[in-house]
Design a protein around this motif. Structure first.
Motif, PDB file in Angstrom:
ATOM      1  N   ASP A 423     -17.875  38.646  43.279  1.00 61.81           N
ATOM      2  CA  ASP A 423     -19.116  38.163  42.660  1.00 61.81           C
ATOM      3  C   ASP A 423     -19.009  36.460  42.222  1.00 61.81           C
ATOM      4  O   ASP A 423     -17.908  36.287  42.200  1.00 61.81           O
ATOM      5  CB  ASP A 423     -19.556  38.927  41.354  1.00 61.81           C
ATOM      6  N   LEU A 424     -20.073  35.969  41.874  1.00 58.75           N
ATOM      7  CA  LEU A 424     -20.160  34.266  41.906  1.00 58.75           C
ATOM      8  C   LEU A 424     -19.982  34.661  40.049  1.00 58.75           C
ATOM      9  O   LEU A 424     -21.192  34.127  39.697  1.00 58.75           O
ATOM     10  CB  LEU A 424     -21.140  33.826  42.540  1.00 58.75           C
ATOM     11  N   GLU A 425     -18.816  34.659  39.747  1.00 56.74           N
ATOM     12  CA  GLU A 425     -18.935  34.682  37.945  1.00 56.74           C
ATOM     13  C   GLU A 425     -17.775  33.949  37.587  1.00 56.74           C
ATOM     14  O   GLU A 425     -16.463  34.158  38.274  1.00 56.74           O
ATOM     15  CB  GLU A 425     -18.865  36.156  37.625  1.00 56.74           C
ATOM     16  N   TRP A 426     -17.839  33.051  36.737  1.00 57.97           N
ATOM     17  CA  TRP A 426     -16.489  32.497  36.125  1.00 57.97           C
ATOM     18  C   TRP A 426     -15.445  33.248  35.374  1.00 57.97           C
ATOM     19  O   TRP A 426     -14.298  32.952  35.691  1.00 57.97           O
ATOM     20  CB  TRP A 426     -16.965  31.398  35.068  1.00 57.97           C
ATOM     21  N   LYS A 427     -16.087  34.388  35.127  1.00 63.33           N
ATOM     22  CA  LYS A 427     -14.971  35.365  34.387  1.00 63.33           C
ATOM     23  C   LYS A 427     -14.085  35.849  35.438  1.00 63.33           C
ATOM     24  O   LYS A 427     -12.822  36.203  35.407  1.00 63.33           O
ATOM     25  CB  LYS A 427     -15.555  36.354  33.582  1.00 63.33           C
ATOM     26  N   LEU A 428     -14.550  36.000  36.830  1.00 64.74           N
ATOM     27  CA  LEU A 428     -13.879  36.431  37.723  1.00 64.74           C
ATOM     28  C   LEU A 428     -12.828  35.664  38.409  1.00 64.74           C
ATOM     29  O   LEU A 428     -11.749  35.795  38.523  1.00 64.74           O
ATOM     30  CB  LEU A 428     -14.940  37.086  39.122  1.00 64.74           C
ATOM     31  N   LEU A 429     -13.456  34.076  38.595  1.00 63.51           N
ATOM     32  CA  LEU A 429     -12.360  33.197  39.020  1.00 63.51           C
ATOM     33  C   LEU A 429     -11.583  32.821  37.923  1.00 63.51           C
ATOM     34  O   LEU A 429     -10.182  32.752  38.232  1.00 63.51           O
ATOM     35  CB  LEU A 429     -13.310  32.029  39.149  1.00 63.51           C
ATOM     36  N   SER A 430     -11.704  33.156  36.528  1.00 60.86           N
ATOM     37  CA  SER A 430     -10.543  33.043  35.563  1.00 60.86           C
ATOM     38  C   SER A 430      -9.704  34.221  35.520  1.00 60.86           C
ATOM     39  O   SER A 430      -8.448  33.938  35.373  1.00 60.86           O
ATOM     40  CB  SER A 430     -11.184  33.271  34.093  1.00 60.86           C
ATOM     41  N   TRP A 431     -10.016  35.412  35.884  1.00 62.15           N
ATOM     42  CA  TRP A 431      -9.045  36.673  36.186  1.00 62.15           C
ATOM     43  C   TRP A 431      -8.156  36.267  37.643  1.00 62.15           C
ATOM     44  O   TRP A 431      -7.025  36.373  37.417  1.00 62.15           O
ATOM     45  CB  TRP A 431     -10.052  37.806  36.395  1.00 62.15           C
ATOM     46  N   ALA A 432      -8.870  35.719  38.446  1.00 64.06           N
ATOM     47  CA  ALA A 432      -7.976  35.333  39.811  1.00 64.06           C
ATOM     48  C   ALA A 432      -7.215  34.232  39.342  1.00 64.06           C
ATOM     49  O   ALA A 432      -5.790  34.256  39.930  1.00 64.06           O
ATOM     50  CB  ALA A 432      -8.859  34.781  40.823  1.00 64.06           C
ATOM     51  N   TRP A 433      -7.308  33.271  38.836  1.00 63.32           N
ATOM     52  CA  TRP A 433      -6.312  32.281  38.645  1.00 63.32           C
ATOM     53  C   TRP A 433      -5.363  32.585  37.505  1.00 63.32           C
ATOM     54  O   TRP A 433      -4.282  32.228  37.668  1.00 63.32           O
ATOM     55  CB  TRP A 433      -7.154  30.803  38.258  1.00 63.32           C
ATOM     56  N   LEU A 434      -5.786  33.580  36.507  1.00 60.60           N
ATOM     57  CA  LEU A 434      -4.761  33.837  35.458  1.00 60.60           C
ATOM     58  C   LEU A 434      -3.521  34.702  36.280  1.00 60.60           C
ATOM     59  O   LEU A 434      -2.515  34.745  36.043  1.00 60.60           O
ATOM     60  CB  LEU A 434      -5.361  34.855  34.470  1.00 60.60           C
ATOM     61  N   THR A 435      -4.202  35.572  37.330  1.00 60.61           N
ATOM     62  CA  THR A 435      -3.199  36.536  38.066  1.00 60.61           C
ATOM     63  C   THR A 435      -2.374  35.776  38.814  1.00 60.61           C
ATOM     64  O   THR A 435      -1.101  36.200  38.692  1.00 60.61           O
ATOM     65  CB  THR A 435      -4.047  37.392  38.913  1.00 60.61           C
ATOM     66  N   CYS A 436      -2.684  34.540  39.314  1.00 64.03           N
ATOM     67  CA  CYS A 436      -1.845  33.657  40.139  1.00 64.03           C
ATOM     68  C   CYS A 436      -0.995  32.869  39.194  1.00 64.03           C
ATOM     69  O   CYS A 436       0.235  32.987  39.620  1.00 64.03           O
ATOM     70  CB  CYS A 436      -2.826  32.531  40.770  1.00 64.03           C
TER      71      CYS A 436
END
Length: 538
Positions: A423-436
């Protein structure tokens, strides 16, 4: 021999202590979870009356606060009737008329369009077919060009984003005279499901692009090493890597692959090669007995979910925001419970659709091959959470981007795509970059460990202990990343950190690390037992 016996005795003592600790931990978590669900019952959102079959044994409400689980559970009876009819029809026509890939594709197109008409309405199917046909034309025209992959990715990412931004479009865009068609929509928004269709369109493009190229996959070497292929069956990797005949890349099989009813809504994700080959020759890995047992295990898991949502209202706490009023200990319990609820929810949804696909002759990869509580590193976790998507990412993104040689860079590209795909949500991008970010130290530690050859008993002991500590850190990072991505969002990071760095929270943080350390050591023992069983079997 004496040292070996002493080591075995020591391992048994350690295992006994770990099991006792685990029993004590889960006893405390269960007791505290029951107390929390009782004390805050009146303040929680999304609770419903108890299931009829459970109301005789408990007066507790059912946690239906998760919209995805609520919708799936409510539609289970009609879905089961529909797929039972689909399965009977497909298998009967295949047997009576000895249908192969082309014949089965037309049959499944007819069945799947009935299904899609109910889900999205007949008018919305126009958008699905229009994008699918454009993709097919691009693949057929540009597949032999050097810049094909750029065209394929640009096209699919463009529509992935546009579908979300315009929420599936409307006929009024074409002209006001067509606006009345917007009233004929089904019960489910098509652009949500289309995320999976995008993955299938990319898979078709790549598999067609690679069809005429020399494969790096050594089939003979694979068969020698694969116990499934050695047994006379065909594993998924072989089905995926082995190119199908040119006539299988036809329009009918392509559209059938995109809208195949059992896997259309939620997957699991299957590559085009694997789908087309099984459309021609049905899967032989699961006998009727195996499929029946698989279905019965799913029913048992459903009963477990019903018991869980009646007794423990973890997700309702997250939805209601009440856990911000709780102590650090209770915050940890609720967070841990939410992640277990999420795992079981996806486990049930994915296995349900995979079961019906098996019945209809198509075996897709298992999405949850391992329990969430049996993963102690990031790489292992992502191989066992939405595993079919992981296989897709490895085949169509990770390896083409350079594989392990550019791993540190690849994970950022891949997880960013995964976030946008969801989805186009900041919390998902935050999740992705934290995982990285959490991936980086793990990859460095793994490369260092592989470079070191530990042979002495003391060295092996120290290495195992350090690995257990690293596992505890990784599990903590996984909890934080997934809670940020799916529950509290990036704005809740500061609150979460402050909860555990204050005076009351530090002992809880220490207890978490000890618990996850114990859990990691238990996982080591489970892995050791599996290896011994495998060696004895050989």
């Amino acid at each position: 021999m004496k040292k070996k016996m002493e080591s075995s005795s020591s391992d048994k003592r350690e295992l006994f202590i770990l099991i006792v600790y685990a029993i004590a931990f889960y006893s405390f978590v269960i007791q505290r979870s029951l107390r929390l669900s009782t004390d805050y019952h009146s303040q929680l959102y999304g609770l419903r009356s108890a299931s009829p079959w459970l109301s005789k044994f408990t007066h507790r409400s059912n946690d239906m606060s998760d919209a995805q689980w609520r919708n799936f559970r409510a539609n289970l009876p009609i879905l089961t009737i529909v797929f039972a009819i689909f399965g009977l029809a497909a298998n009967a026509f295949r047997a009576c008329f000895r249908l192969k890939a082309r014949g089965m594709s037309f049959l499944w197109l007819f069945i799947s369009f009935i299904y899609l008409t109910y889900l999205h309405g007949a008018c919305s199917i126009v958008f699905i077919l229009a994008i699918a046909l454009l993709n097919y034309l691009l693949v057929k025209i540009f597949a032999r060009k050097k810049y094909f992959l750029l065209v394929l990715w640009s096209f699919n990412i463009f529509f992935l984003i546009c579908n979300r931004v315009y929420e599936g479009y409307s006929f009024s865009i074409i002209g006001q005279q067509w606006a009345y068609l917007d009233n004929f929509r089904g019960t489910f928004r098509w652009h949500i499901c289309f995320n999976f269709v995008v993955l299938r369109m990319i898979s078709f493009g790549y598999d067609y692009h690679w069809a005429d190229q020399d494969s790096r996959f050594d089939q003979e070497k694979h068969v020698q090493r694969c116990h499934i292929c050695q047994s006379g069956k065909t594993c998924y990797q072989l089905l995926q890597e082995r190119s199908v005949q040119g006539d299988k890349y036809s329009l009918s099989i392509y559209i059938c692959y995109l809208v195949y009813a059992p896997l259309y809504l939620a997957g699991p994700i299957i590559s085009f090669n694997a789908f087309a080959s099984q459309l021609d020759v049905p899967q032989n890995n699961y006998s009727v007995r195996d499929a029946t047992w698989y279905g019965l295990r799913w029913v048992f898991s459903l009963l477990l979910m019903e018991l869980m949502t009646h007794l423990f209202h973890y997700n309702a706490f997250a939805i209601s925001g009440l856990w911000k009023q709780l102590s650090p200990t209770d915050v940890f319990i609720i967070g841990y419970g939410v992640l277990n609820f999420m795992w079981l929810k996806f486990f049930l949804i994915w296995r349900y659709f995979r079961f019906w696909s098996l019945i209809c002759g198509i075996e897709a990869p298992e999405n949850m091959p391992r329990c969430i509580n049996n993963c102690h590193n990031l790489e292992g976790f992502w191989k066992n959470w939405h595993a079919s998507y992981n296989k897709w990412l490895v085949r169509y993104m990770y390896i083409p981007l350079g594989g392990s040689q550019k791993k540190l860079l690849n994970v950022w590209v891949i997880f960013t795509f995964v976030a946008i795909w969801h989805d186009l949500e900041w919390k998902l991008l935050s999740w992705a970059w934290l995982t990285c970010l959490f991936f980086i130290p793990e990859m460095i530690l793994k490369s260092t460990a592989n470079a070191l050859q530990v042979e002495s008993a003391l060295g092996q002991f120290v290495f195992r202990e350090l690995s257990a500590v690293a596992g505890a850190v990784t599990i903590t990072c996984l909890m934080v990343a997934n809670l940020v991505g799916y529950v509290i969002g990036p704005s809740g990071i500061n609150w979460l950190v402050s909860q555990f760095l204050q005076k009351e929270g530090l002992p809880v943080l220490g207890g978490m690390f000890v618990t996850f350390y114990v859990g990691t050591k238990l996982m080591f023992h489970i892995d050791d037992a599996k290896q011994r069983k495998y060696r004895n079997g050989l």
